[in-house]
Design an enzyme around this catalytic site. Sequence first.
Site, PDB file in Angstrom:
ATOM      1  N   GLY A 105      24.374  59.371  23.805  1.00  0.00           N
ATOM      2  CA  GLY A 105      24.926  59.164  22.467  1.00  0.00           C
ATOM      3  C   GLY A 105      24.800  60.331  21.515  1.00  0.00           C
ATOM      4  N   PRO A 135      38.132  72.732  26.059  1.00  0.00           N
ATOM      5  CA  PRO A 135      38.677  72.695  27.424  1.00  0.00           C
ATOM      6  C   PRO A 135      40.204  72.700  27.378  1.00  0.00           C
ATOM      7  CG  PRO A 135      37.931  70.526  26.733  1.00  0.00           C
ATOM      8  CD  PRO A 135      37.487  71.468  25.679  1.00  0.00           C
ATOM      9  N   SER A 136      40.833  73.335  28.359  1.00  0.00           N
ATOM     10  CA  SER A 136      42.304  73.394  28.367  1.00  0.00           C
ATOM     11  C   SER A 136      42.926  72.055  28.755  1.00  0.00           C
ATOM     12  CB  SER A 136      42.787  74.460  29.349  1.00  0.00           C
ATOM     13  OG  SER A 136      42.323  75.705  28.925  1.00  0.00           O
ATOM     14  N   LYS A 171      35.571  77.300  22.022  1.00  0.00           N
ATOM     15  CA  LYS A 171      36.624  77.285  23.033  1.00  0.00           C
ATOM     16  C   LYS A 171      36.661  75.901  23.668  1.00  0.00           C
ATOM     17  CE  LYS A 171      37.657  77.881  27.319  1.00  0.00           C
ATOM     18  NZ  LYS A 171      38.816  77.008  27.291  1.00  0.00           N
ATOM     19  N   GLY A 208      39.924  79.146  30.584  1.00  0.00           N
ATOM     20  CA  GLY A 208      38.674  79.909  30.651  1.00  0.00           C
ATOM     21  C   GLY A 208      38.841  81.193  31.432  1.00  0.00           C
ATOM     22  N   CYS A 242      28.071  64.094  32.877  1.00  0.00           N
ATOM     23  CA  CYS A 242      27.014  64.883  33.508  1.00  0.00           C
ATOM     24  C   CYS A 242      25.801  64.010  33.780  1.00  0.00           C
ATOM     25  CB  CYS A 242      26.629  66.054  32.620  1.00  0.00           C
ATOM     26  SG  CYS A 242      26.109  65.535  30.987  1.00  0.00           S
ATOM     27  N   GLY A 256      25.781  70.978  35.232  1.00  0.00           N
ATOM     28  CA  GLY A 256      26.046  69.787  36.040  1.00  0.00           C
ATOM     29  C   GLY A 256      24.795  69.004  36.401  1.00  0.00           C
ATOM     30  N   ASN A 258      35.085  66.314  29.331  1.00  0.00           N
ATOM     31  CA  ASN A 258      34.772  64.871  29.383  1.00  0.00           C
ATOM     32  C   ASN A 258      34.497  64.235  28.018  1.00  0.00           C
ATOM     33  OD1 ASN A 258      32.370  66.315  29.408  1.00  0.00           O
ATOM     34  ND2 ASN A 258      31.304  64.863  30.715  1.00  0.00           N
ATOM     35  N   SER A 292      30.352  73.154  34.008  1.00  0.00           N
ATOM     36  CA  SER A 292      29.853  73.097  35.383  1.00  0.00           C
ATOM     37  C   SER A 292      28.811  74.184  35.651  1.00  0.00           C
ATOM     38  CB  SER A 292      31.025  73.273  36.350  1.00  0.00           C
ATOM     39  OG  SER A 292      31.616  74.539  36.142  1.00  0.00           O
ATOM     40  N   GLU A 311      24.140  73.821  29.259  1.00  0.00           N
ATOM     41  CA  GLU A 311      24.110  72.386  29.609  1.00  0.00           C
ATOM     42  C   GLU A 311      25.063  72.219  30.785  1.00  0.00           C
ATOM     43  OE1 GLU A 311      22.400  69.864  28.235  1.00  0.00           O
ATOM     44  OE2 GLU A 311      21.563  70.840  26.472  1.00  0.00           O
TER      45      GLU A 311
HETATM   46  P1  NAP Z   1      34.101  73.659  33.598  1.00  0.00           P
HETATM   47  O1  NAP Z   1      35.219  73.740  34.552  1.00  0.00           O
HETATM   48  O2  NAP Z   1      32.857  74.399  33.881  1.00  0.00           O
HETATM   49  O3  NAP Z   1      34.688  74.086  32.160  1.00  0.00           O
HETATM   50  C1  NAP Z   1      33.909  74.013  30.992  1.00  0.00           C
HETATM   51  C2  NAP Z   1      34.476  74.959  29.957  1.00  0.00           C
HETATM   52  O4  NAP Z   1      34.317  76.293  30.423  1.00  0.00           O
HETATM   53  C3  NAP Z   1      35.969  74.768  29.694  1.00  0.00           C
HETATM   54  O5  NAP Z   1      36.224  74.982  28.329  1.00  0.00           O
HETATM   55  C4  NAP Z   1      36.573  75.863  30.539  1.00  0.00           C
HETATM   56  O6  NAP Z   1      37.828  76.273  30.091  1.00  0.00           O
HETATM   57  C5  NAP Z   1      35.555  76.960  30.340  1.00  0.00           C
HETATM   58  N1  NAP Z   1      35.630  78.016  31.356  1.00  0.00           N
HETATM   59  C6  NAP Z   1      36.021  77.912  32.650  1.00  0.00           C
HETATM   60  N2  NAP Z   1      35.931  79.123  33.249  1.00  0.00           N
HETATM   61  C7  NAP Z   1      35.489  79.987  32.312  1.00  0.00           C
HETATM   62  C8  NAP Z   1      35.203  81.372  32.316  1.00  0.00           C
HETATM   63  N3  NAP Z   1      35.350  82.122  33.403  1.00  0.00           N
HETATM   64  N4  NAP Z   1      34.771  81.920  31.165  1.00  0.00           N
HETATM   65  C9  NAP Z   1      34.616  81.183  30.052  1.00  0.00           C
HETATM   66  N5  NAP Z   1      34.863  79.872  29.986  1.00  0.00           N
HETATM   67  C10 NAP Z   1      35.288  79.278  31.108  1.00  0.00           C
HETATM   68  O7  NAP Z   1      33.654  72.142  33.369  1.00  0.00           O
HETATM   69  P2  NAP Z   1      34.602  70.894  33.173  1.00  0.00           P
HETATM   70  O8  NAP Z   1      35.296  70.625  34.465  1.00  0.00           O
HETATM   71  O9  NAP Z   1      35.398  71.015  31.941  1.00  0.00           O
HETATM   72  O10 NAP Z   1      33.493  69.762  32.871  1.00  0.00           O
HETATM   73  C11 NAP Z   1      32.754  69.137  33.855  1.00  0.00           C
HETATM   74  C12 NAP Z   1      31.410  69.790  34.062  1.00  0.00           C
HETATM   75  O11 NAP Z   1      30.689  69.833  32.838  1.00  0.00           O
HETATM   76  C13 NAP Z   1      30.535  68.984  35.004  1.00  0.00           C
HETATM   77  O12 NAP Z   1      29.900  69.855  35.892  1.00  0.00           O
HETATM   78  C14 NAP Z   1      29.527  68.325  34.067  1.00  0.00           C
HETATM   79  O13 NAP Z   1      28.312  67.976  34.664  1.00  0.00           O
HETATM   80  C15 NAP Z   1      29.366  69.361  33.026  1.00  0.00           C
HETATM   81  N6  NAP Z   1      28.833  68.753  31.799  1.00  0.00           N
HETATM   82  C16 NAP Z   1      27.519  68.965  31.469  1.00  0.00           C
HETATM   83  C17 NAP Z   1      26.974  68.368  30.343  1.00  0.00           C
HETATM   84  C18 NAP Z   1      25.529  68.578  29.963  1.00  0.00           C
HETATM   85  O14 NAP Z   1      25.201  68.285  28.822  1.00  0.00           O
HETATM   86  N7  NAP Z   1      24.665  69.054  30.843  1.00  0.00           N
HETATM   87  C19 NAP Z   1      27.785  67.553  29.533  1.00  0.00           C
HETATM   88  C20 NAP Z   1      29.108  67.358  29.902  1.00  0.00           C
HETATM   89  C21 NAP Z   1      29.630  67.970  31.032  1.00  0.00           C
HETATM   90  P3  NAP Z   1      39.173  75.713  30.742  1.00  0.00           P
HETATM   91  O15 NAP Z   1      39.152  74.260  30.546  1.00  0.00           O
HETATM   92  O16 NAP Z   1      40.197  76.420  29.943  1.00  0.00           O
HETATM   93  O17 NAP Z   1      39.135  76.099  32.177  1.00  0.00           O
END
Ligand code: NAP
Length: 507
Positions: free
Chosen positions: A457, A196-197, A194, A227, A301, A269, A171, A248, A267
């Site tokens: 921010g 995001p893809s 790493k 990932g 998030c 969801g 995001n 997530s 950090e």
């Molecule tokens: P995601 O699916 O969890 O992916 C996040 C990162 O983890 C990506 O780079 C992903 O790579 C990688 N990943 C996935 N599976 C993995 C594995 N088995 N081993 C290592 N890395 C792996 O999250 P998203 O869909 O990109 O982002 C949305 C989520 O992020 C939401 O839940 C949101 O709330 C959360 N978020 C939290 C914050 C915070 O500060 N708390 C800020 C922003 C977003 P790939 O893309 O290559 O799959």
Amino acid sequence: MVDLKLSEYFNDIYSVNEGIPEFEMLVNGEWINSDKKQDVVSSLDGSVIGRISVANHDNIDSMVNHAVEAQKEIEKMSLIDRIELLNKVKSEVISKKDELVNIIMIEAGKPKSAAEGEITTLIRRLELSEQDLYSLKGEFIPGDLAQDTVGRSAVLVRKPIGVVLGISPFNYPVYTSANKIIPAILGGNSIIIKPPSADPIALLALAEIFRKAGMPKGVLQVVTGSGSSTGDYLIENNQINMISFTGSTEVGEHITNVAGIKKLHMELGGKAPAIILKDADLDLAAKECVKGSLSLSGQRCDAISRILVVEDVYSKFVEKLKEHMSDFKMGNPIENNSVNMGPLINKKAAERIDSMVKDAISKGCNLVQGGKYNNCYYEPTLLTDVTKDSIIANEETFGPVVTVIKVKDIDDAIEVSNNSKYGLDGCVFTNNISEAFKVMDKVKVGNMSLNVAPSHGTSNFPFGGIKSSGEGKEGIGKSIEEMTVVKTLIFDLSSFGLGKEYSGKFN
Ligand code: NAP
Ligand code: MG
């Protein structure tokens, strides 16, 4: 069909194959290819805009080994030189701003204002990075507090944690990674990122800016590939000392389970409530709630993802929300620059939102507006009278849905807020100071705002969640604390011929 149109400055980070740019990985100061590639698809129209390298085990081993060696070098670099390096990066980011904005718009589908906001925040973060260094100050502990340490004193200093692995979500594809790279380097660590893809290209471009600014080789490296394919092999590596993960809760939980002994900063969801009490300024609250729910198509998030309204003002507030729904115009921001809400990251995300909305309708909520989608484009949606057992009342939404739930009173609002596995963010709207204080105190989240939607921010205010939303605080001065370890240096003063009267009495 959209086109990235990269300038010559970025020539080293990719080569063109059948008209498609194939991006490489930054390993020990050089861009290298891997044997496998993966498509990067634009959220705007589904076109393939590039391919990334999928790291194999040899790539990962070599990167980690280089990171171990490079960490020894960055630790020797003075803090003045580390800041100077970031200043050079900042100047280059300023000069490449339009290009970075364009990449983010194309790969993530963000409206221009949002993509510009991300890069402007990055520039400010780089500007403020000197402030991180205040957190590297130590402490002095006199020994004559306890019988067994009389005659000794201790000094606490902060040392680099070592090799950091940063994993970032789609995001804020550049800023989230930069918010890990900056404190890691200032703290004397090497870092492997790493991205995001779904939208990795802008971060690859930023890494090239760091390289050209003179970042010592191996201090910042970038690993790409989904990932699940780079997956556990990287996370389990015992030469990595810390994982700073933003993403997530599901993936965060998986990483926690396989990481072994290393520091974890998570950090994850959120399911931020906005609580509307009877003394609220309803105009302000409605405007903030729509913005907090729909900005970046709700893919934040800290998005407001359930609005809890006390029954005294429920109908009046819903009318105000309806008026503000027109603040957001959805569409393709490249084709139409009046659009301020772009597509979701991919079609799967739109299908997920659709099933949540259908579930809420089947449980009796009112679909006031929206509820339809086409590919990645999901309409700004307003659901009222959402029942507490609906999926959308409980699971993270991450889409453009304004979700309204009626509650009895302040105590009910607090109870519903806390009846959640998440604990990231929240906000309350009221002009009654004692009720404001009660809600801010009792809602179990890591961050709580009064009379404004959550928004973070540059992370000047520390940010981070509790419960299933994570562990650790991110932000200026805070991330660097997470990325350094306290070392206790104990001095026996008697060895200098000083008696117990000197045990800490330097005052
Ligand atoms: P995601 O699916 O969890 O992916 C996040 C990162 O983890 C990506 O780079 C992903 O790579 C990688 N990943 C996935 N599976 C993995 C594995 N088995 N081993 C290592 N890395 C792996 O999250 P998203 O869909 O990109 O982002 C949305 C989520 O992020 C939401 O839940 C949101 O709330 C959360 N978020 C939290 C914050 C915070 O500060 N708390 C800020 C922003 C977003 P790939 O893309 O290559 O799959
Ligand atoms: Mg994902």
